[in-house]
Write a protein that holds these residues in place. Structure first.
Motif, mmCIF file in Angstrom:
data_model
loop_
_atom_site.group_PDB
_atom_site.id
_atom_site.type_symbol
_atom_site.label_atom_id
_atom_site.label_comp_id
_atom_site.label_asym_id
_atom_site.label_seq_id
_atom_site.Cartn_x
_atom_site.Cartn_y
_atom_site.Cartn_z
ATOM 1 N N GLY A 1 0.766 -1.243 0.000
ATOM 2 C CA GLY A 1 0.000 0.000 0.000
ATOM 3 C C GLY A 1 0.793 1.286 0.000
ATOM 4 N N GLY B 1 -1.139 0.638 -5.228
ATOM 5 C CA GLY B 1 -1.460 0.483 -3.812
ATOM 6 C C GLY B 1 -1.419 1.791 -3.056
ATOM 7 N N ASN C 1 -3.719 -6.237 -2.199
ATOM 8 C CA ASN C 1 -3.208 -5.559 -3.381
ATOM 9 C C ASN C 1 -1.829 -6.035 -3.828
ATOM 10 O OD1 ASN C 1 -2.698 -3.187 -5.294
ATOM 11 N ND2 ASN C 1 -1.121 -2.864 -3.725
#
Length: 260
Positions: free
Chosen positions: A24, A29, A100
């Motif tokens: 992230g 992300g 992700n």
């Protein structure tokens, strides 16, 4: 009762929610993290390295958002449980998971190594399975949550140079459906977001390819590669109360690429 009485623009807000985003702090992300923070969520960013942490922290500080970081290889034994425990230690609970993190290895079919297959499947599919399981154990305690898996155009299409990636992203669709059905009685919605062709640093070489770039653009009815920001609204929708009756689907954000 007015049917709109409980629907306002705050339906899309995530105030008081706690999210985990793997991978992230960089690439797409980072945009998912920023979307969640901007919508009011507290976010635990999980990544193998500290790349992008400073940028995300600066964004959070400027907006007075709550973000924490955890350096962890998501394919390591016990990592899923460790990540879930870290989120609970930081924020007390878990409401949203965004699976992700991903990698891609390209090669001719005859040149793929077994180690490459295992590496890509471990990051893109196995880690999502284990982390979803660990997080669901927390979500079921308070009877609610959102799990968002990140798919790809290769969730729908073949990839003759990216065998393990295509297999993993097809697998993400099945994993999403399986968890969606299993967790629905606990008010946990599980969906996937499948980005199309996005204008990022990772796709610059493809965009600059004089043949492939034209083929791709001709295949997109919207007529342009997406900007990363164009994924943020769909991500927030899937994370918010606005999608409480939506589960088990994979949403392409592709400018109509799959129509042709």
């Amino acid at each position: 009762m007015n049917e709109l009485e409980n629907f306002t623009n705050t339906t899309f807000r995530l105030d008081g929610r706690v999210a985990i985003v793997t991978g992230g702090a960089s690439g797409l992300g980072a945009y998912y993290t920023k979307a969640l923070l901007s919508s009011g969520a507290s976010v635990l960013v999980v990544s193998r390295s500290k790349k992008g942490w400073e940028t995300i922290q600066d964004f959070a500080t400027a907006g007075k958002y709550l973000v924490a970081f955890y350096q962890q290889d998501i394919t390591a034994d016990g990592s899923a449980q460790a990540i879930a425990e870290r989120a609970v230690a930081e924020y007390g609970t878990i409401d949203i998971l965004v699976n992700n993190a991903g990698i891609q290895i390209r090669n001719e079919w005859q040149d793929f190594k077994d180690a490459d297959w295992r590496k890509v499947i471990d990051v893109n599919l196995n880690a999502a399975y284990y982390l979803s399981h660990a997080v669901a154990e927390v979500m079921t305690e308070h009877d609610g949550g959102k799990i968002i898996n990140i798919g790809s155009m290769q969730s729908f299409l073949p990839g003759k140079y990216i065998f393990p990636y295509a297999a993993a992203k097809h697998g993400i669709v099945g994993l999403t459906k399986a968890y969606a059905e299993a967790l629905a009685p606990h008010n946990i919605q599980v969906n996937a977001l499948a980005p199309g062709y996005i204008d990022t640093l990772m796709t610059k070489a493809l965009q600059e390819d004089p043949v492939r770039s034209v083929e791709i653009l001709d295949h997109i009815p919207a007529g342009h590669w997406a900007q990363p920001q164009e994924l943020m609204g769909t991500l927030v929708f899937l994370a918010s109360a606005a999608s409480n009756y939506v589960t088990g689907i994979t949403v392409p954000v592709d400018g109509g690429y799959l129509l042709r």
